[in-house]
Design an enzyme around this catalytic site. Sequence first.
Site, PDB file in Angstrom:
ATOM      1  N   GLY A  43       0.887  -1.253   0.225  1.00 22.92           N
ATOM      2  CA  GLY A  43      -0.036   0.217  -0.089  1.00 22.92           C
ATOM      3  C   GLY A  43       0.982   1.294   0.195  1.00 22.92           C
ATOM      4  CG  ASN A 133       9.465  -7.249   7.510  1.00 24.98           C
ATOM      5  OD1 ASN A 133      10.534  -7.392   7.712  1.00 24.98           O
ATOM      6  ND2 ASN A 133       9.035  -7.195   6.309  1.00 24.98           N
ATOM      7  CB  CYS A 178      18.764   6.280  13.147  1.00 29.13           C
ATOM      8  SG  CYS A 178      19.503   4.899  14.505  1.00 29.13           S
ATOM      9  CB  CYS A 198      -2.691  -4.955   6.485  1.00 30.25           C
ATOM     10  SG  CYS A 198      -1.764  -3.379   6.413  1.00 30.25           S
ATOM     11  CB  CYS A 259      22.957   6.499  14.836  1.00 30.76           C
ATOM     12  SG  CYS A 259      21.879   6.748  15.970  1.00 30.76           S
TER      13      CYS A 259
END
Length: 271
Positions: A43, A133, A178, A198, A259
């Site tokens: 989507g 995911n 991040c 979904c 990071c």
Amino acid sequence: MSSRTISDADFLRYQRQVSLPEIGEEGQHHLVSASVLVIGCGGLGSAALMYLAGAGIGKIVIADNDVVDVSNLHRQTVYREEDVGVRKVDAMKRQLNALNPQVSIRTINKRMDSFQLGLEVSLADIVLDCSDNFESRHQLNGVCYKYAKPLVSGAAIGWNGQVAMYSLGDDMPSTKGCYECLYPKEDGNKQHQVNARCSDLGVIGPIVGLIGNMQALLTIQYLAGVREQISTSKIHLFSGQTMQWQQLTIPKDPSCSVCGAHLETDRQVGN
């Protein structure tokens, strides 16, 4: 970015956005010379890719290993009923070529291993995370940081959606985080929320389209050089029930496994 001149045909096709003073011919030149990597043709990808192709992005690489299912059609509006059972990347490429044959489309019909993902990210000017995911989102965040590539991340479930842009390049502010800072892998509760699909919880179609369009908008702004108003490391949350947006800053986690300050010296920029 590669170099490509703006032809008279380009000017006619893109004149509505070229006429914007923030874009102009120079901004359009940046768009047609850009290379964008999009992970996911669901989507989010359906919405984002159509607008990216429409805007004239010169080269688009799309990666997905799924096929079109009839349950996709209520929200993945790029596909048609005759596409059911067809590989998503093939159906997507056909639609994008029909919309704008001037855009170069390359497809990857598999889940990439770390080596290939790193190669594809290193070749892109910007990356869109349209996956569904938790594992893919974290992997992509780490690779984009490694190769100093900006990342536009989106997600939608139920009536809610979220979008964020992470400036993971050389200009990444030392105080901004991040994706890993926002959703640490070891945080079980957040992992469950982000990893929901979904098929598990359901989703209202326009929410997915809205977030995908926002990803395309941020990408176009970045590539065209309209960056003054882009808020990096801020997550934009939308509720389809209340029709309200909420914006939250994502601070850097000093102990972040991606990071964190202790990893900065290990970063590889552009290779």
